[in-house]
Design a protein around this motif. Structure first.
Motif, PDB file in Angstrom:
ATOM      1  N   LEU A  36       0.864  -1.173   0.000  1.00 17.54           N
ATOM      2  CA  LEU A  36       0.000   0.000   0.000  1.00 17.54           C
ATOM      3  C   LEU A  36       0.902   1.225   0.000  1.00 17.54           C
ATOM      4  CD1 LEU A  36      -2.988   0.872   0.138  1.00 17.54           C
ATOM      5  CD2 LEU A  36      -2.708   1.086   2.619  1.00 17.54           C
ATOM      6  N   VAL A  37       0.751   2.059  -1.021  1.00 19.15           N
ATOM      7  CA  VAL A  37       1.582   3.256  -1.183  1.00 19.15           C
ATOM      8  C   VAL A  37       0.718   4.469  -0.868  1.00 19.15           C
ATOM      9  CG1 VAL A  37       3.043   4.569  -2.764  1.00 19.15           C
ATOM     10  CG2 VAL A  37       2.905   2.076  -2.975  1.00 19.15           C
ATOM     11  N   CYS A  38       1.023   5.158   0.221  1.00 22.15           N
ATOM     12  CA  CYS A  38       0.201   6.277   0.693  1.00 22.15           C
ATOM     13  C   CYS A  38       1.006   7.566   0.662  1.00 22.15           C
ATOM     14  CB  CYS A  38      -0.281   6.027   2.122  1.00 22.15           C
ATOM     15  SG  CYS A  38      -1.273   4.546   2.311  1.00 22.15           S
ATOM     16  N   GLN A  39       0.538   8.515  -0.119  1.00 25.52           N
ATOM     17  CA  GLN A  39       1.179   9.817  -0.126  1.00 25.52           C
ATOM     18  C   GLN A  39       0.864  10.542   1.177  1.00 25.52           C
ATOM     19  OE1 GLN A  39       0.081  12.346  -3.381  1.00 25.52           O
ATOM     20  NE2 GLN A  39       1.310  14.063  -2.668  1.00 25.52           N
ATOM     21  N   TRP A 190      -9.746   5.332  -4.827  1.00 26.17           N
ATOM     22  CA  TRP A 190     -10.565   6.533  -4.792  1.00 26.17           C
ATOM     23  C   TRP A 190     -10.486   7.158  -3.408  1.00 26.17           C
ATOM     24  CZ3 TRP A 190     -16.113   7.077  -3.069  1.00 26.17           C
ATOM     25  CH2 TRP A 190     -16.597   8.368  -3.353  1.00 26.17           C
ATOM     26  N   ALA A 191     -10.249   8.465  -3.352  1.00 26.72           N
ATOM     27  CA  ALA A 191     -10.042   9.157  -2.083  1.00 26.72           C
ATOM     28  C   ALA A 191     -11.340   9.573  -1.416  1.00 26.72           C
ATOM     29  CB  ALA A 191      -9.161  10.388  -2.304  1.00 26.72           C
ATOM     30  N   GLY A 192     -12.471   9.208  -2.011  1.00 23.37           N
ATOM     31  CA  GLY A 192     -13.750   9.632  -1.451  1.00 23.37           C
ATOM     32  C   GLY A 192     -13.973  11.111  -1.708  1.00 23.37           C
ATOM     33  N   PHE A 193     -14.644  11.768  -0.805  1.00 23.26           N
ATOM     34  CA  PHE A 193     -14.961  13.182  -0.984  1.00 23.26           C
ATOM     35  C   PHE A 193     -14.049  14.078  -0.165  1.00 23.26           C
ATOM     36  CE2 PHE A 193     -18.877  10.876  -1.957  1.00 23.26           C
ATOM     37  CZ  PHE A 193     -19.137  11.373  -3.218  1.00 23.26           C
ATOM     38  N   MET A 194     -12.877  13.551   0.200  1.00 19.44           N
ATOM     39  CA  MET A 194     -11.903  14.356   0.936  1.00 19.44           C
ATOM     40  C   MET A 194     -11.293  15.405   0.013  1.00 19.44           C
ATOM     41  SD  MET A 194      -9.916  11.413   3.092  1.00 19.44           S
ATOM     42  CE  MET A 194      -8.787  12.629   3.768  1.00 19.44           C
ATOM     43  N   THR A 196      -8.331  16.682  -0.944  1.00 17.62           N
ATOM     44  CA  THR A 196      -6.900  16.421  -0.859  1.00 17.62           C
ATOM     45  C   THR A 196      -6.384  15.947  -2.205  1.00 17.62           C
ATOM     46  OG1 THR A 196      -5.194  15.036   0.160  1.00 17.62           O
ATOM     47  CG2 THR A 196      -7.398  14.086  -0.018  1.00 17.62           C
ATOM     48  N   ASN A 197      -5.107  16.251  -2.479  1.00 16.16           N
ATOM     49  CA  ASN A 197      -4.432  15.752  -3.671  1.00 16.16           C
ATOM     50  C   ASN A 197      -3.597  14.517  -3.354  1.00 16.16           C
ATOM     51  OD1 ASN A 197      -5.465  17.789  -5.255  1.00 16.16           O
ATOM     52  ND2 ASN A 197      -3.726  19.146  -4.941  1.00 16.16           N
ATOM     53  N   ALA A 198      -3.599  14.082  -2.087  1.00 16.04           N
ATOM     54  CA  ALA A 198      -2.787  12.942  -1.686  1.00 16.04           C
ATOM     55  C   ALA A 198      -3.334  11.666  -2.321  1.00 16.04           C
ATOM     56  CB  ALA A 198      -2.768  12.823  -0.167  1.00 16.04           C
ATOM     57  N   ASP A 199      -2.443  10.878  -2.930  1.00 18.84           N
ATOM     58  CA  ASP A 199      -2.842   9.667  -3.642  1.00 18.84           C
ATOM     59  C   ASP A 199      -2.511   8.426  -2.836  1.00 18.84           C
ATOM     60  OD1 ASP A 199      -3.814  10.978  -5.952  1.00 18.84           O
ATOM     61  OD2 ASP A 199      -1.761  11.227  -6.684  1.00 18.84           O
ATOM     62  N   THR A 200      -3.309   7.374  -3.048  1.00 13.88           N
ATOM     63  CA  THR A 200      -3.060   6.076  -2.438  1.00 13.88           C
ATOM     64  C   THR A 200      -3.157   5.004  -3.514  1.00 13.88           C
ATOM     65  OG1 THR A 200      -3.968   6.772  -0.309  1.00 13.88           O
ATOM     66  CG2 THR A 200      -3.803   4.410  -0.710  1.00 13.88           C
ATOM     67  N   PHE A 201      -2.163   4.116  -3.546  1.00 11.95           N
ATOM     68  CA  PHE A 201      -2.137   3.020  -4.510  1.00 11.95           C
ATOM     69  C   PHE A 201      -2.008   1.698  -3.771  1.00 11.95           C
ATOM     70  CE2 PHE A 201      -1.026   6.514  -7.222  1.00 11.95           C
ATOM     71  CZ  PHE A 201      -1.493   6.168  -8.473  1.00 11.95           C
ATOM     72  N   GLY A 202      -2.725   0.699  -4.244  1.00 14.82           N
ATOM     73  CA  GLY A 202      -2.547  -0.671  -3.786  1.00 14.82           C
ATOM     74  C   GLY A 202      -1.852  -1.477  -4.878  1.00 14.82           C
ATOM     75  N   ILE A 224       2.833   5.892 -12.880  1.00 16.42           N
ATOM     76  CA  ILE A 224       1.404   6.039 -13.159  1.00 16.42           C
ATOM     77  C   ILE A 224       0.829   7.224 -12.394  1.00 16.42           C
ATOM     78  CG2 ILE A 224      -0.848   4.945 -12.782  1.00 16.42           C
ATOM     79  CD1 ILE A 224       0.592   2.250 -13.410  1.00 16.42           C
ATOM     80  N   ASP A 225       1.220   7.371 -11.139  1.00 18.08           N
ATOM     81  CA  ASP A 225       0.740   8.484 -10.325  1.00 18.08           C
ATOM     82  C   ASP A 225       1.114   9.814 -10.966  1.00 18.08           C
ATOM     83  OD1 ASP A 225      -0.217  10.056  -8.236  1.00 18.08           O
ATOM     84  OD2 ASP A 225       1.572   9.773  -7.015  1.00 18.08           O
ATOM     85  N   TYR A 226       2.366   9.978 -11.340  1.00 13.53           N
ATOM     86  CA  TYR A 226       2.830  11.250 -11.887  1.00 13.53           C
ATOM     87  C   TYR A 226       2.247  11.530 -13.255  1.00 13.53           C
ATOM     88  CZ  TYR A 226       6.269  12.067  -8.179  1.00 13.53           C
ATOM     89  OH  TYR A 226       6.879  12.329  -6.982  1.00 13.53           O
ATOM     90  N   MET A 227       2.017  10.481 -14.050  1.00 12.96           N
ATOM     91  CA  MET A 227       1.508  10.680 -15.398  1.00 12.96           C
ATOM     92  C   MET A 227       0.020  11.038 -15.426  1.00 12.96           C
ATOM     93  SD  MET A 227       3.313   7.674 -17.676  1.00 12.96           S
ATOM     94  CE  MET A 227       2.258   8.066 -19.073  1.00 12.96           C
ATOM     95  N   TYR A 228      -0.769  10.391 -14.563  1.00 12.87           N
ATOM     96  CA  TYR A 228      -2.218  10.484 -14.709  1.00 12.87           C
ATOM     97  C   TYR A 228      -2.953  11.167 -13.558  1.00 12.87           C
ATOM     98  CZ  TYR A 228      -1.380   7.028 -18.364  1.00 12.87           C
ATOM     99  OH  TYR A 228      -0.905   6.367 -19.471  1.00 12.87           O
ATOM    100  N   PHE A 229      -2.340  11.241 -12.394  1.00 16.55           N
ATOM    101  CA  PHE A 229      -3.110  11.680 -11.236  1.00 16.55           C
ATOM    102  C   PHE A 229      -2.534  12.873 -10.496  1.00 16.55           C
ATOM    103  CE2 PHE A 229      -3.775   7.063 -11.754  1.00 16.55           C
ATOM    104  CZ  PHE A 229      -5.118   7.097 -12.098  1.00 16.55           C
ATOM    105  N   GLU A 230      -1.386  13.339 -10.906  1.00 12.20           N
ATOM    106  CA  GLU A 230      -0.806  14.500 -10.234  1.00 12.20           C
ATOM    107  C   GLU A 230      -1.577  15.754 -10.659  1.00 12.20           C
ATOM    108  OE1 GLU A 230       3.579  15.568  -8.804  1.00 12.20           O
ATOM    109  OE2 GLU A 230       3.391  15.365 -10.972  1.00 12.20           O
ATOM    110  N   VAL A 231      -1.962  16.556  -9.690  1.00  8.41           N
ATOM    111  CA  VAL A 231      -2.742  17.767  -9.948  1.00  8.41           C
ATOM    112  C   VAL A 231      -1.854  18.978  -9.809  1.00  8.41           C
ATOM    113  CG1 VAL A 231      -4.706  19.167  -9.218  1.00  8.41           C
ATOM    114  CG2 VAL A 231      -4.823  16.670  -9.103  1.00  8.41           C
ATOM    115  N   TRP A 232      -1.868  19.817 -10.854  1.00  8.83           N
ATOM    116  CA  TRP A 232      -1.044  21.031 -10.847  1.00  8.83           C
ATOM    117  C   TRP A 232      -1.927  22.231 -11.149  1.00  8.83           C
ATOM    118  CZ3 TRP A 232       4.139  21.368  -9.691  1.00  8.83           C
ATOM    119  CH2 TRP A 232       4.760  20.149  -9.474  1.00  8.83           C
ATOM    120  N   PRO A 233      -1.675  23.360 -10.440  1.00 11.44           N
ATOM    121  CA  PRO A 233      -2.466  24.566 -10.686  1.00 11.44           C
ATOM    122  C   PRO A 233      -2.211  25.147 -12.049  1.00 11.44           C
ATOM    123  CG  PRO A 233      -0.733  24.985  -9.045  1.00 11.44           C
ATOM    124  CD  PRO A 233      -0.679  23.534  -9.377  1.00 11.44           C
TER     125      PRO A 233
END
Length: 233
Positions: A36-39, A190-194, A196-202, A224-233
């Protein structure tokens, strides 16, 4: 490496015995079939103040910490290149020893057939290549090749057609070379309705999978995290 601000209630996994033919620090991976990878949550980044260095805790399925990871990418490049930036991810064990280094070069703009658009190199221990993860061209699906230290394909990863984690987990399946057998998966949780930009991978894989490939799957989860899920302003 100073382990400041780590959750004091999280227990470290028991240190395994040294194994002669296993890269030092990867002995932990022999005993497990899930990661489990938790940011780590960073309030400044969530509020949009600025992009901070990314840090992760890597745990087993019992919630015990195995490794701690830190993105050492340059602050200027994080702003200039965003999710396309090069990065170096250093992964430490419980005593602060560098056990895995993950390196990605600056993203290529190439988009032709059979072109490897994104790639990263994994070293364990640092300085000793154990393999690579290459993005492979596909017109509809996220596809990656896991390669050994000689850049020979050993497994593949195939993602979903729609890469959006809204309201559900997303699975990137680990496949045999002929793409007929699913051997494991990397799941974006899925982070739910929190807010946050923090990602979790299993990450799931067979117990008897080579520890080097397990480490390469860990590297693939960061790509995969950096390519598809990283959020930048």
């Amino acid at each position: 490496m100073a382990f400041c601000n780590l959750q004091p209630t999280t227990q470290w996994m028991q240190t395994p015995e040294t194994i002669s033919d296993c890269p030092p620090g990867l002995e932990y991976l022999i005993q497990i079939n899930q990661l489990l990878v938790c940011q780590r949550f960073d309030l400044l980044e969530v509020l949009g103040c600025f992009a901070t260095s990314k840090k992760y805790e890597i745990m087993n399925n019992q919630g015990q910490r195995i490794y701690f990871a830190e993105d050492r990418s340059n602050c200027f490049l994080r702003y200039l290149c965003g999710p396309s930036r090069p990065f170096t991810m250093t992964i430490y064990d419980h005593v602060g020893r560098d056990v895995i280094t993950i390196k990605r070069t600056l993203r290529s703009s190439c988009c032709w057939r059979n072109c490897s658009v994104q790639k990263l190199k994994v070293e364990a221990p640092p300085g000793e290549k154990i393999g690579y993860v290459y993005q492979s061209f596909h017109p509809f699906l996220p596809m990656f090749a896991i390669k050994n230290e000689n850049k020979e394909d050993v497994m593949k990863i195939r993602g979903p057609c729609m890469v959006s984690s809204c309201l559900k987990d997303l699975n990137f399946n680990l496949l045999s070379l002929d793409e007929e057998i699913v051997l494991g998966k990397i799941s974006k949780k899925w982070a739910g309705f929190m807010i946050t930009n923090a990602d979790t991978f299993g990450i799931q894989f067979p117990f008897n999978l080579d520890v080097k490939i397990k480490a390469l799957m860990l590297g693939a989860s960061f790509l995969i995290d950096y390519m598809y899920f990283e959020v930048w302003p």
